[in-house]
Motif scaffolding. Structure first.
Motif, PDB file in Angstrom:
ATOM      1  N   ARG A 132      19.389   5.842  13.916  1.00 55.79           N
ATOM      2  CA  ARG A 132      18.620   6.240  12.740  1.00 55.79           C
ATOM      3  C   ARG A 132      18.821   5.157  11.679  1.00 55.79           C
ATOM      4  NH1 ARG A 132      14.601   9.773  11.708  1.00 55.79           N
ATOM      5  NH2 ARG A 132      14.917  11.102   9.910  1.00 55.79           N
ATOM      6  N   LEU A 157      17.953  17.983   2.392  1.00 55.10           N
ATOM      7  CA  LEU A 157      18.990  18.185   3.419  1.00 55.10           C
ATOM      8  C   LEU A 157      19.653  16.870   3.780  1.00 55.10           C
ATOM      9  CD1 LEU A 157      18.222  17.335   6.733  1.00 55.10           C
ATOM     10  CD2 LEU A 157      16.265  18.664   6.021  1.00 55.10           C
ATOM     11  N   ASP A 159      21.316  15.227   7.303  1.00 59.16           N
ATOM     12  CA  ASP A 159      21.425  15.453   8.753  1.00 59.16           C
ATOM     13  C   ASP A 159      22.413  14.443   9.336  1.00 59.16           C
ATOM     14  OD1 ASP A 159      21.022  15.491  11.544  1.00 59.16           O
ATOM     15  OD2 ASP A 159      18.968  16.187  11.333  1.00 59.16           O
ATOM     16  N   LYS A 182      23.932  19.448   7.528  1.00 59.24           N
ATOM     17  CA  LYS A 182      24.430  19.536   8.904  1.00 59.24           C
ATOM     18  C   LYS A 182      25.784  18.810   8.953  1.00 59.24           C
ATOM     19  CE  LYS A 182      19.720  19.605  10.676  1.00 59.24           C
ATOM     20  NZ  LYS A 182      18.757  19.116  11.691  1.00 59.24           N
ATOM     21  N   THR A 200      20.170  22.364  15.064  1.00 60.86           N
ATOM     22  CA  THR A 200      19.067  23.147  14.483  1.00 60.86           C
ATOM     23  C   THR A 200      18.125  22.249  13.696  1.00 60.86           C
ATOM     24  OG1 THR A 200      20.411  25.137  14.312  1.00 60.86           O
ATOM     25  CG2 THR A 200      18.537  24.992  12.833  1.00 60.86           C
ATOM     26  N   TRP A 201      16.828  22.425  13.916  1.00 62.05           N
ATOM     27  CA  TRP A 201      15.844  21.698  13.106  1.00 62.05           C
ATOM     28  C   TRP A 201      15.400  22.609  11.973  1.00 62.05           C
ATOM     29  CZ3 TRP A 201      14.746  16.738  12.805  1.00 62.05           C
ATOM     30  CH2 TRP A 201      13.657  16.353  12.027  1.00 62.05           C
ATOM     31  N   ILE A 202      15.449  22.088  10.760  1.00 57.56           N
ATOM     32  CA  ILE A 202      15.050  22.882   9.595  1.00 57.56           C
ATOM     33  C   ILE A 202      13.567  22.632   9.325  1.00 57.56           C
ATOM     34  CG2 ILE A 202      15.463  23.313   7.153  1.00 57.56           C
ATOM     35  CD1 ILE A 202      18.312  22.150   7.594  1.00 57.56           C
ATOM     36  N   PHE A 204      10.565  23.167   6.691  1.00 57.39           N
ATOM     37  CA  PHE A 204      10.342  23.474   5.281  1.00 57.39           C
ATOM     38  C   PHE A 204       8.935  24.033   5.071  1.00 57.39           C
ATOM     39  CE2 PHE A 204      13.861  20.434   5.036  1.00 57.39           C
ATOM     40  CZ  PHE A 204      14.727  21.190   4.252  1.00 57.39           C
ATOM     41  N   ASP A 207       5.828  21.962   5.351  1.00 57.71           N
ATOM     42  CA  ASP A 207       5.441  21.484   6.694  1.00 57.71           C
ATOM     43  C   ASP A 207       4.811  22.587   7.538  1.00 57.71           C
ATOM     44  OD1 ASP A 207       6.398  18.894   6.343  1.00 57.71           O
ATOM     45  OD2 ASP A 207       8.429  19.454   6.940  1.00 57.71           O
TER      46      ASP A 207
HETATM   47  N1  LIG Z   1      12.287  18.829   8.212  1.00 54.34           N
HETATM   48  C1  LIG Z   1      13.418  18.255   8.667  1.00 54.34           C
HETATM   49  N2  LIG Z   1      13.593  16.927   8.506  1.00 54.34           N
HETATM   50  C2  LIG Z   1      14.751  16.415   8.972  1.00 54.34           C
HETATM   51  N3  LIG Z   1      15.189  15.138   8.951  1.00 54.34           N
HETATM   52  C3  LIG Z   1      16.390  15.114   9.572  1.00 54.34           C
HETATM   53  N4  LIG Z   1      16.748  16.337   9.992  1.00 54.34           N
HETATM   54  C4  LIG Z   1      15.731  17.171   9.627  1.00 54.34           C
HETATM   55  C5  LIG Z   1      15.526  18.585   9.792  1.00 54.34           C
HETATM   56  O1  LIG Z   1      16.339  19.347  10.357  1.00 54.34           O
HETATM   57  N5  LIG Z   1      14.336  19.064   9.294  1.00 54.34           N
END
Ligand SMILES: Nc1nc2[nH]cnc2c(=O)[nH]1
Ligand SMILES: O=P(O)(O)OC[C@H]1O[C@H](OP(=O)(O)OP(=O)(O)O)[C@H](O)[C@@H]1O
Ligand SMILES: [Mg+2]
Length: 220
Positions: A132, A157, A159, A182, A200-202, A204, A207
């Motif tokens: 990343r 957030l 990550d 995270k 877990t993917w968040i 929002f 989106d």
């Molecule tokens: N929307 C979203 N963007 C991210 N970018 C990195 N992790 C995430 C995530 O869990 N959700």
């Protein structure tokens, strides 16, 4: 057999859904609620993937939830700035940090709000080599920023932590706050409200859109 397993998991998850876990607004318990939440089952989880339970696919945040969690973040930051408890300015990390930053700015009556535009992407060759990376596209006002003292940097957030790591390198004395965090990124954030597991993917609200979903037990 498989169906029974999923039903049991579903009932457990309903009992542990964020709404039930979240103590009353403004209470100390609410502000201390930085524990890992079990994601709830929602529409986007109906895609067929038998290898995973429905709740493993995503944690869906509503506008109401992000509003409440951003307010909780503001209250936790209130009076913690270096100028008699006050903060000089807020800097939102675009784009996801803009909504929480606006809410925090309103709660704490901070009128100077700037942005840092960061784009993150995957680089590297094969799947095993993917890293990343993040790049700054636009910086906030340099004179205002200095080394970051008194500046509240806000994102939705953390990550991997790459985005905050990049911004922190430029403004080491700023205070870094996110609504969700995270575990991998936690060392990069000074204050956050809700911890979310790494897998877990968040999702929002900006989106997502409301859509029809089939009943859990399927159609007749
Ligand atoms: N929307 C979203 N963007 C991210 N970018 C990195 N992790 C995430 C995530 O869990 N959700
Ligand atoms: O800790 P990291 O692994 O760096 O990930 C966190 C970042 O990822 C998301 O932004 P994204 O780059 O998707 O862009 P956006 O805010 O413009 O949607 C999120 O809003 C954070 O800024
Ligand atoms: Mg972002």
């Amino acid at each position: 057999m498989c169906k029974l397993t999923i039903r049991v998991a579903r009932e457990r998850l309903v009992a542990k859904s964020p709404d039930v876990l979240t103590p009353p607004l403004g209470s100390l318990a609410y502000l201390n609620n930085a524990t890992a939440l079990s994601p709830i089952r929602t529409a986007a989880m109906t895609t067929k993937d038998e290898s995973r339970l429905p709740h493993e696919k995503g944690f869906h945040i509503s506008w109401d939830q992000i509003h409440r969690d951003s307010r909780a973040l503001a209250w936790r930051l209130d009076g913690k700035g270096p100028d008699n408890g006050g903060w000089k300015a807020i800097v939102a990390i675009t784009r996801g940090g803009m909504a929480p930053a606006m809410i925090v700015a309103r709660e704490l009556d901070i009128r100077t709000v700037d942005t840092i535009s960061v784009i993150s992407y995957y680089s590297g060759g094969g799947a095993a080599d993917k890293r990343r990376e993040a790049k700054v596209l636009k910086s906030p006002d340099a004179a205002m920023m200095g080394d970051g003292t008194g500046i509240l940097v806000i994102d939705d957030l953390v990550d991997s932590g790459k985005t905050l790591e990049l911004v922190r390198a430029q403004y080491p004395n700023a205070h870094f706050a996110t609504v969700y965090a995270k575990p991998e990124g936690e060392p990069q954030v000074d204050t956050f409200i809700t911890g979310v597991s790494q897998d877990t993917w968040i999702f929002f609200p900006w989106d997502m859109a409301l859509q029809y979903v089939e009943p859990y037990r399927g159609k007749d």
